[in-house]
Design a protein around this motif. Structure first.
Motif, mmCIF file in Angstrom:
data_model
loop_
_atom_site.group_PDB
_atom_site.id
_atom_site.type_symbol
_atom_site.label_atom_id
_atom_site.label_comp_id
_atom_site.label_asym_id
_atom_site.label_seq_id
_atom_site.Cartn_x
_atom_site.Cartn_y
_atom_site.Cartn_z
ATOM 1 N N LEU A 56 7.933 -15.389 0.069
ATOM 2 C CA LEU A 56 7.868 -14.000 -0.395
ATOM 3 C C LEU A 56 7.021 -13.078 0.480
ATOM 4 O O LEU A 56 6.524 -12.055 0.017
ATOM 5 N N VAL A 57 6.857 -13.423 1.752
ATOM 6 C CA VAL A 57 6.175 -12.523 2.682
ATOM 7 C C VAL A 57 6.996 -12.436 3.961
ATOM 8 O O VAL A 57 7.875 -13.268 4.213
ATOM 9 N N SER A 58 6.711 -11.451 4.791
ATOM 10 C CA SER A 58 7.437 -11.286 6.044
ATOM 11 C C SER A 58 7.072 -12.396 7.019
ATOM 12 O O SER A 58 6.023 -13.035 6.902
ATOM 13 N N VAL A 59 7.947 -12.607 7.990
ATOM 14 C CA VAL A 59 7.682 -13.612 9.017
ATOM 15 C C VAL A 59 6.402 -13.270 9.774
ATOM 16 O O VAL A 59 5.589 -14.151 10.086
ATOM 17 N N ARG A 60 6.193 -11.989 10.053
ATOM 18 C CA ARG A 60 4.989 -11.570 10.782
ATOM 19 C C ARG A 60 3.725 -11.913 9.993
ATOM 20 O O ARG A 60 2.765 -12.446 10.543
ATOM 21 N N SER A 61 3.741 -11.617 8.690
ATOM 22 C CA SER A 61 2.575 -11.919 7.851
ATOM 23 C C SER A 61 2.325 -13.417 7.783
ATOM 24 O O SER A 61 1.176 -13.878 7.870
ATOM 25 N N ALA A 62 3.406 -14.179 7.627
ATOM 26 C CA ALA A 62 3.273 -15.632 7.550
ATOM 27 C C ALA A 62 2.688 -16.186 8.843
ATOM 28 O O ALA A 62 1.803 -17.058 8.811
ATOM 29 N N GLY A 93 -5.917 -15.888 4.472
ATOM 30 C CA GLY A 93 -5.122 -14.687 4.229
ATOM 31 C C GLY A 93 -3.980 -14.821 3.253
ATOM 32 O O GLY A 93 -3.235 -13.871 3.036
ATOM 33 N N MET A 94 -3.825 -15.977 2.648
ATOM 34 C CA MET A 94 -2.750 -16.160 1.665
ATOM 35 C C MET A 94 -3.279 -15.910 0.262
ATOM 36 O O MET A 94 -4.490 -15.714 0.049
ATOM 37 N N THR A 95 -2.385 -15.917 -0.726
ATOM 38 C CA THR A 95 -2.808 -15.769 -2.106
ATOM 39 C C THR A 95 -3.523 -17.033 -2.574
ATOM 40 O O THR A 95 -3.306 -18.120 -2.037
ATOM 41 N N MET A 96 -4.371 -16.880 -3.585
ATOM 42 C CA MET A 96 -5.069 -18.048 -4.122
ATOM 43 C C MET A 96 -4.078 -19.027 -4.738
ATOM 44 O O MET A 96 -4.270 -20.251 -4.662
ATOM 45 N N LYS A 97 -2.987 -18.505 -5.316
ATOM 46 C CA LYS A 97 -1.975 -19.386 -5.906
ATOM 47 C C LYS A 97 -1.399 -20.322 -4.849
ATOM 48 O O LYS A 97 -1.259 -21.533 -5.080
ATOM 49 N N LYS A 98 -1.075 -19.787 -3.667
ATOM 50 C CA LYS A 98 -0.548 -20.625 -2.589
ATOM 51 C C LYS A 98 -1.601 -21.609 -2.100
ATOM 52 O O LYS A 98 -1.300 -22.777 -1.825
ATOM 53 N N ALA A 99 -2.840 -21.145 -1.984
ATOM 54 C CA ALA A 99 -3.915 -22.015 -1.511
ATOM 55 C C ALA A 99 -4.130 -23.192 -2.459
ATOM 56 O O ALA A 99 -4.318 -24.333 -2.015
ATOM 57 N N ILE A 100 -4.077 -22.929 -3.745
ATOM 58 C CA ILE A 100 -4.256 -23.991 -4.735
ATOM 59 C C ILE A 100 -3.087 -24.976 -4.659
ATOM 60 O O ILE A 100 -3.279 -26.201 -4.737
#
Length: 208
Positions: A56-62, A93-100
């Motif tokens: 759910l993020v752009s390739v550049r952001s990822a 730089g990712m969301t905490m949900k992804k980090a968890i």
């Protein structure tokens, strides 16, 4: 900083000739584009982390987050990342949900609750079933692992917005139903992954 090993999805004239024969519209796009290279990450864990970051993020952001992770942690392996907290992962730089989710997956692997190596012996449907049992992994993420890591030959993901957009652009459709999509997917089989590579290219091509 570690350098994650990548390669290009392997395909050749067999796949291209088959797709061109089965679908002249796609064949015309194949001729127009020429060979399209698709970078893959062969290591399943590394690819899994990268794919979670890209949800759910752009390739550049990822890619920005991905670069920070490599700079911060070095090797992207379960054993290396196991020593870090979810907060440390989130700080890249990712969301905490992804980090968890990433942290939980690391724990399952290191503690022996999930065996990544067995995935290479399983069918596509079985790989998907195994992967979606992990936190934060849905069908789209699992299908991306099949194509962008394991190089499985017949993956065309309905859940991928860019592939759906590329399909509509290729065939001049205003709307695309799941039934229509499945018919195209059957036509591409058993080389759907190469069709996906071209659908992605079509999706992102300007003024097509």
């Amino acid at each position: 900083m570690s350098t994650v090993k990548t390669k290009y999805f392997e395909y050749g004239s067999t796949e291209l000739n088959y797709l061109t024969y089965m679908d002249p519209v796609l064949g015309a796009a194949i001729r127009r584009f020429g060979r399209v290279e698709r970078q893959v990450i062969p290591d399943i864990f590394t690819a899994l982390v990268y794919t979670i970051i890209g949800q759910l993020v752009s390739v550049r952001s990822a890619n920005t987050v991905w670069s920070r992770m490599q700079l911060t942690f070095g090797d992207i392996t379960p054993e290396n990342l196991y020593t870090y907290t979810a907060d440390s992962i989130q700080a890249c730089g990712m969301t905490m949900k992804k980090a968890i989710c990433i942290h939980d997956i690391i724990e399952k692997i290191v503690q022996g609750q999930f065996n990544l190596s067995i995935l290479n012996t399983l069918s596509d449907s079985e790989v998907i079933k195994q992967l979606i049992s992990l936190p934060g992994i849905g069908r789209w993420t699992a299908e991306m692992i099949l194509l962008n890591c394991m190089e499985r030959p017949n993956v065309v993901s309905w859940g991928d917005l860019a592939i759906r957009r590329g399909t509509k652009k290729l065939y001049g459709l205003q709307e695309l139903t799941k039934q229509q999509f499945d018919e195209y997917r059957k036509c591409y089989s058993p080389y759907g992954s190469v069709a996906s590579i071209y659908l992605w290219a079509i999706s992102f091509e300007k003024d097509y």
